[in-house]
Design an enzyme around this catalytic site. Sequence first.
Site, PDB file in Angstrom:
ATOM      1  N   VAL A 148      10.826  -5.049   3.692  1.00  0.00           N
ATOM      2  CA  VAL A 148      10.438  -5.072   5.105  1.00  0.00           C
ATOM      3  C   VAL A 148      10.739  -3.716   5.739  1.00  0.00           C
ATOM      4  O   VAL A 148      11.737  -3.066   5.404  1.00  0.00           O
ATOM      5  CB  VAL A 148      11.194  -6.197   5.845  1.00  0.00           C
ATOM      6  CG1 VAL A 148      10.874  -6.190   7.330  1.00  0.00           C
ATOM      7  CG2 VAL A 148      10.849  -7.551   5.227  1.00  0.00           C
ATOM      8  N   ALA A 149       9.879  -3.297   6.660  1.00  0.00           N
ATOM      9  CA  ALA A 149      10.058  -2.025   7.383  1.00  0.00           C
ATOM     10  C   ALA A 149      10.258  -0.869   6.427  1.00  0.00           C
ATOM     11  O   ALA A 149      11.168  -0.058   6.560  1.00  0.00           O
ATOM     12  CB  ALA A 149      11.240  -2.122   8.362  1.00  0.00           C
ATOM     13  N   ALA A 150       9.355  -0.787   5.436  1.00  0.00           N
ATOM     14  CA  ALA A 150       9.522   0.174   4.345  1.00  0.00           C
ATOM     15  C   ALA A 150       8.416   1.210   4.273  1.00  0.00           C
ATOM     16  O   ALA A 150       8.453   2.097   3.429  1.00  0.00           O
ATOM     17  CB  ALA A 150       9.598  -0.580   3.014  1.00  0.00           C
ATOM     18  N   LYS A 161       0.850  -1.194   0.000  1.00  0.00           N
ATOM     19  CA  LYS A 161       0.000   0.000   0.000  1.00  0.00           C
ATOM     20  C   LYS A 161       0.882   1.238   0.000  1.00  0.00           C
ATOM     21  O   LYS A 161       2.038   1.219   0.457  1.00  0.00           O
ATOM     22  CB  LYS A 161      -0.930   0.014   1.212  1.00  0.00           C
ATOM     23  CG  LYS A 161      -0.234   0.047   2.584  1.00  0.00           C
ATOM     24  CD  LYS A 161       0.212   1.426   3.027  1.00  0.00           C
ATOM     25  CE  LYS A 161       0.962   1.414   4.350  1.00  0.00           C
ATOM     26  NZ  LYS A 161       1.556   2.749   4.679  1.00  0.00           N
ATOM     27  N   GLY A 208       3.435  -1.437   4.197  1.00  0.00           N
ATOM     28  CA  GLY A 208       2.398  -2.292   4.776  1.00  0.00           C
ATOM     29  C   GLY A 208       2.533  -3.766   4.448  1.00  0.00           C
ATOM     30  O   GLY A 208       1.539  -4.488   4.457  1.00  0.00           O
ATOM     31  N   GLY A 209       3.738  -4.247   4.202  1.00  0.00           N
ATOM     32  CA  GLY A 209       3.912  -5.645   3.819  1.00  0.00           C
ATOM     33  C   GLY A 209       3.411  -6.628   4.851  1.00  0.00           C
ATOM     34  O   GLY A 209       2.661  -7.555   4.538  1.00  0.00           O
ATOM     35  N   GLY A 210       3.799  -6.429   6.103  1.00  0.00           N
ATOM     36  CA  GLY A 210       3.359  -7.343   7.163  1.00  0.00           C
ATOM     37  C   GLY A 210       1.855  -7.288   7.369  1.00  0.00           C
ATOM     38  O   GLY A 210       1.204  -8.314   7.575  1.00  0.00           O
ATOM     39  N   SER A 211       1.300  -6.083   7.303  1.00  0.00           N
ATOM     40  CA  SER A 211      -0.152  -5.936   7.452  1.00  0.00           C
ATOM     41  C   SER A 211      -0.894  -6.585   6.293  1.00  0.00           C
ATOM     42  O   SER A 211      -1.953  -7.200   6.481  1.00  0.00           O
ATOM     43  CB  SER A 211      -0.522  -4.450   7.541  1.00  0.00           C
ATOM     44  OG  SER A 211      -0.012  -3.870   8.719  1.00  0.00           O
ATOM     45  N   SER A 212      -0.350  -6.466   5.102  1.00  0.00           N
ATOM     46  CA  SER A 212      -0.997  -7.071   3.932  1.00  0.00           C
ATOM     47  C   SER A 212      -0.935  -8.593   4.010  1.00  0.00           C
ATOM     48  O   SER A 212      -1.893  -9.289   3.635  1.00  0.00           O
ATOM     49  CB  SER A 212      -0.350  -6.573   2.639  1.00  0.00           C
ATOM     50  OG  SER A 212      -1.159  -6.868   1.525  1.00  0.00           O
ATOM     51  N   ASP A 258      -2.953  -0.856   9.965  1.00  0.00           N
ATOM     52  CA  ASP A 258      -3.017  -0.939   8.501  1.00  0.00           C
ATOM     53  C   ASP A 258      -3.748  -2.188   8.007  1.00  0.00           C
ATOM     54  O   ASP A 258      -4.096  -2.271   6.822  1.00  0.00           O
ATOM     55  CB  ASP A 258      -1.608  -0.931   7.893  1.00  0.00           C
ATOM     56  CG  ASP A 258      -1.027   0.467   7.778  1.00  0.00           C
ATOM     57  OD1 ASP A 258      -1.809   1.433   7.781  1.00  0.00           O
ATOM     58  OD2 ASP A 258       0.205   0.585   7.676  1.00  0.00           O
TER      59      ASP A 258
END
Length: 294
Positions: free
Chosen positions: A96-98, A10, A101-105, A137
Site C-alpha cells: 500500500v502507498a508504494a 504497475k 498503483g495497487g488501489g487503482s488496479s 492511474d
Amino acid sequence: MQLIEKAPAKINLGLDTPYHHQDGAEEWNMVMTSVDLADYVEIQTLTKHKRIRVASDSGFLPNDQRNLAFQAAHLLQTNYGIDEGVNIRIKKNIPVAAGLGGGSSDAAAVLRGLNQLWSLGLSWQELAELGLQIDSDVPYCVYGRTAHVRGRGERITPLSKLPAAWVVLAKPKVSVSTPSILQQIQYDHLEHPDIDGLLRAIREQDIQGMCAVMGNALEPLTAHRYPEITQIKQQMMKFGADAAQMSGTGPTVFGLCSKQSRAQRVFNGMKGFCREVYLVRPLRLRGELTNDGR
C-alpha cells in the site's frame, strides 16, 4: 453471480509531466507496464439490496467510500442505474502507498468485472474514461499492459510486448503521499526524461536502449525527502541491475534486468536491505486488443 479479477501492480518505465492544466491537474507523458505482483479482487453481485461492501485482508485499507474499489462500483451503479448491490473482497499482495498503483488496479478490476457481470458492454476505452473520475492511474490499469499514457491519464496507447526482462521491486518502510509530492513540482526545474527515446527502444525491442533512457521526473522530489530511495537504487546497480528507478511518486524502486540470473542476484542482495522485495516479470493482463479496445 461472481468472478475474480486479477489486479496487477504497475511500474513507470518513464514518467514525465510537461505542464499542469488550469485546474491544477497534471498533464502526463508516461510509459507504464504491469508486473506479475497482483491483488485478486472477488466481485459478487447481490439482488436483494444496493449496498456496496468492501473487505480485504489488509489492515491498511479503508473499507468505505475512501476505497477506490468501492468508488468504482458506486460509479458504475450510479451511472447505469443498477439496482443490485456488490460484495468486494480484496486479497492484497501489492504494498500500500508504494507507487505501484495497487488501489487503482483494484478499482480497474472492479470496473472490468462489473462490466461483465452487469452486461454493460463498455469498451476498455469507455471504462478508462470512467476510471479517470476515480484516479489518474485507473485508466491505465483497466488495460493492464505496456502502454504510452498521456493527458490526465486517460489517453492510453497500447505498445508492443517488452523485450524479455525481469524486474526486482524493493519498497522501503516509508509510505509516500502522492498529493504531497505533486504539490512540490516546480515545472521550470524538472528534468524531463526522453519518453520518445524510450518508446523507440520498446518498438525496436532494445532493452539496453530502454535502460539508457528510462527516467522519472518526480524521483528527485521524493528522493530528497526519503534518501533511502537513492540508496536502494545504488545497491541495485551494485548488484547488477541494468537500470534502477523509482516507480510513480515512490517509494518503491524497481531494477530492470535482461538476464534472470542477474535478477536473482539483485533480488538476493536486496533482501538484506528491504523487508519487501519481489522478483517478477512484466505481463499483459489480457491478449491482443481489438480495434475498439475490448
